[in-house]
Design a protein around this motif. Sequence first.
Motif, mmCIF file in Angstrom:
data_model
loop_
_atom_site.group_PDB
_atom_site.id
_atom_site.type_symbol
_atom_site.label_atom_id
_atom_site.label_comp_id
_atom_site.label_asym_id
_atom_site.label_seq_id
_atom_site.Cartn_x
_atom_site.Cartn_y
_atom_site.Cartn_z
ATOM 1 N N PHE A 82 23.433 40.967 27.068
ATOM 2 C CA PHE A 82 24.646 41.769 26.933
ATOM 3 C C PHE A 82 25.754 40.937 26.303
ATOM 4 O O PHE A 82 25.838 39.717 26.511
ATOM 5 N N THR A 83 26.599 41.601 25.528
ATOM 6 C CA THR A 83 27.634 40.925 24.765
ATOM 7 C C THR A 83 28.976 41.015 25.477
ATOM 8 O O THR A 83 29.127 41.707 26.481
ATOM 9 N N GLU A 84 29.950 40.322 24.911
ATOM 10 C CA GLU A 84 31.306 40.402 25.465
ATOM 11 C C GLU A 84 31.847 41.825 25.379
ATOM 12 O O GLU A 84 32.611 42.262 26.246
ATOM 13 N N ASP A 85 31.453 42.568 24.349
ATOM 14 C CA ASP A 85 31.866 43.969 24.247
ATOM 15 C C ASP A 85 31.296 44.788 25.403
ATOM 16 O O ASP A 85 31.962 45.687 25.928
ATOM 17 N N ASP A 86 30.058 44.494 25.794
ATOM 18 C CA ASP A 86 29.453 45.206 26.924
ATOM 19 C C ASP A 86 30.204 44.935 28.220
ATOM 20 O O ASP A 86 30.324 45.817 29.082
ATOM 21 N N LEU A 87 30.714 43.700 28.362
ATOM 22 C CA LEU A 87 31.376 43.305 29.598
ATOM 23 C C LEU A 87 32.867 43.624 29.592
ATOM 24 O O LEU A 87 33.530 43.492 30.636
ATOM 25 N N ALA A 88 33.405 44.024 28.451
ATOM 26 C CA ALA A 88 34.837 44.282 28.354
ATOM 27 C C ALA A 88 35.217 45.562 29.093
ATOM 28 O O ALA A 88 34.389 46.445 29.344
#
Length: 306
Positions: free
Chosen positions: A231-237
């Motif tokens: 998962f990317t930073e966009d997913d965690l944002a």
Amino acid sequence: MHLHPDLEPAPYVGRIGIWSLAFTHGDRGEAREAAAELEELGYDTLWLGGNPGGNPRGDLGTTAELLAATDRAVIAPACVSIWHQPAPALAAAYHALPTRHRARLLLGLGVSHPQVESRYHRPYTALSAYLDALDASTPRLPKAMRFLGAHGPKMTRLAATRTAGVHPHLTIPDHTAHTRKLIGDGPLLAPTVTVVMDAGASTARATARAALAPYLARSRNYANSWRRAGFTEDDLAAHGSDRLIDALFAWGTPDRIADRVAERFAAGADHIALQVVTDGPHGPYDPYAFPRTAWRTLAEALLSRL
């Protein structure tokens, strides 16, 4: 379940259990009633979320209450904090219980998170030393009666060699498969599968996001685990992407949830701890509610099939 060859026989956790913060933090009378009903429904293990009885006095508190309220189910405090429960006190509390209760007790150990625990430091070293102290206690707390709440590879290997197994929380099927390869066929692998009993995508995801919010806000360890899963930073944002929510939460009809649980068994899990998150009177997610209707529905959908 699998058994590590150098362990004493561990409590039989069965295939399906229930994980809930309400066992630890909810109404005590209802906790006892719910535990007895869940055992009658056929759930094999009750997982106590949070840090049950985690205090310097060493008593196991709610754990002992639920052992007394049940006859067969394993009671598993999922995350006794090593920072709050000294090892000698924990071993003494374990041995203070009646023998018939100790046979149904599986103690989970965890290191918490640096954002919420001021004493957090060198977690792997601290947990290794804690296990050493349990082994040195007189009488000792057997390896077969303890497990680790672990996600990363080092902690997972430690669980496989020093305890009955590992209990990862908020993971995906690929993590289950990777963990099985990492620990081999011996130790217990008992991931949590978090469930929203709602077939509407928007409402189910809203409930899931409310449950996930505390982890996204202050849990670096979980975030690192999700990054390792791709998962990317966009997913965690913000409140989590749909991709993250749909991977971490099994939402939908009972049959769809049963399919998601079966996926975990196919990936290598020995046991699944079901956490049902639901709307409550105080907001979109009430962590201390007892979703007893959902537990009954899932028992009908899952226990005969799996």
